[in-house]
Design an enzyme around this catalytic site. Structure first.
Site: not given
Length: 316
Positions: A11-12, A32, A57, A92, A100, A146, A150, A187
């Site tokens: 990712g970024f 990833d 995953d 998830k 995990n 989301y 978090k 975004r």
């Protein structure tokens, strides 16, 4: 050589973190499943003998052989488009995945860092937002999948810290920008910059008076690295406290790109935060961290990347 596992490595933010830890002399295991990440972000690392990539995953059982000094959990859909389209995957990766990975950290004796977010503050009634603020979140609204994922991450991380003694840390990330952002992830910065480079109208939601505070990715990664190396287990805001309205930000992008784009306005999405600025007092005191890259310089660096990715109109 110390070893670090970074989830969301393609990712970024994850890809920049991989580079940072490699540059600091660590052996990096990137993980990833490419749900929102891209192999292009890390392909330049594949020839590095100290980098290993695992396609997996993290909502499923995670196994890593050998010693593991640090685990950084940065896997998650992070843009409104992503988590509105993938609400269950978002929940998830914010619940099963930290379960995990915290179990792995407990077995390995690793320091565990989670990527939390300023979204835990919701649409804040306190400004700027200190870590002591509990937030104003709609748990059943469109952004709830989301925001609450978090918030749960923070709760389970603290649970493993207090009950099992796992060495944990939490970074609350505020708006961040830089190379490797996806062009159409919803975004503000990638949307505005892509539209401006294509000569399209720039879409601002609401009247543009809502505010954000944008931190360049190099500064953010430096703060995360310092937090990882510390023994701090309470949440720490990492972001740039320089605040700007979305309307002003759109106008900055138009000027920077020398575009003829006009700013147009659409309805503000439900529960969209009206203001966002981090109180970084704890980061200054605990980590001796402050952002260094001015927004004008950061935007120039980001534009150089976007110019290689956006198909711009041709003139005859």
């Amino acid at each position: 050589m110390k070893r670090v596992l970074i989830t969301g490595a393609a990712g970024f933010l994850g890809s920049h973190l991989c580079e940072k830890f490699l540059s600091e002399g660590y052996y990096v295991i990137g993980m990833d499943n490419f749900l929102t990440g891209s192999e292009d972000n890390i392909s330049h690392l594949f020839g590095n003998k100290n980098f290993e990539f695992v396609h997996h995953d993290v909502t499923k059982y995670v196994h890593v052989s050998g010693e593991l000094d640090y685990i950084l959990h940065f896997a998650s859909p992070a843009s409104p488009i992503d988590y509105l389209e993938m609400p269950i995957q978002t929940l998830k990766v914010g619940s099963l995945a930290p379960y995990n990975l915290l179990g792995l950290a407990r077995v390995k004796g690793s320091r565990f860092i989670i990527a939390s977010t300023s979204e835990v503050y919701g649409d804040p009634s306190v400004h700027p937002q200190p870590e002591s603020y509990w937030g104003n979140v709609n748990p059943i609204g469109p952004r709830g999948v989301y925001d609450e994922a978090k918030r749960f991450q923070e709760a389970i991380t603290m649970g493993y810290h207090t009950f099992h003694g796992v060495n944990t840390g939490m970074v609350r990330i505020f708006n961040t920008y830089g190379p490797r952002m996806r062009l159409n992830d919803g975004r503000a910065l990638p949307a505005f910059m892509s539209q401006a480079l294509r000569g399209e109208d720039i879409t601002v939601f609401g009247d543009g008076s809502q505010t954000r505070s944008f931190c360049y990715v190099d500064d953010l990664v430096d703060g995360i690295f310092k937090l990882t190396m510390s023994d701090e287990h309470q949440p720490v805001n990492i972001g740039n406290p320089q605040e700007i309205t979305i309307k002003e930000f759109a106008e900055e992008i138009v000027t920077l790109t020398n575009s003829g784009s006009k700013v147009i306005y659409q309805d503000l999405p439900k529960d969209d935060p009206k203001q966002r600025r981090p109180d970084i007092t704890r980061a200054k005191e605990i980590l001796n961290w402050t952002p260094k890259v001015d927004r004008s310089e950061g935007l120039k660096r980001t534009l150089e990347y976007f110019e290689t990715k956006v198909d711009t109109p041709t003139t005859v």
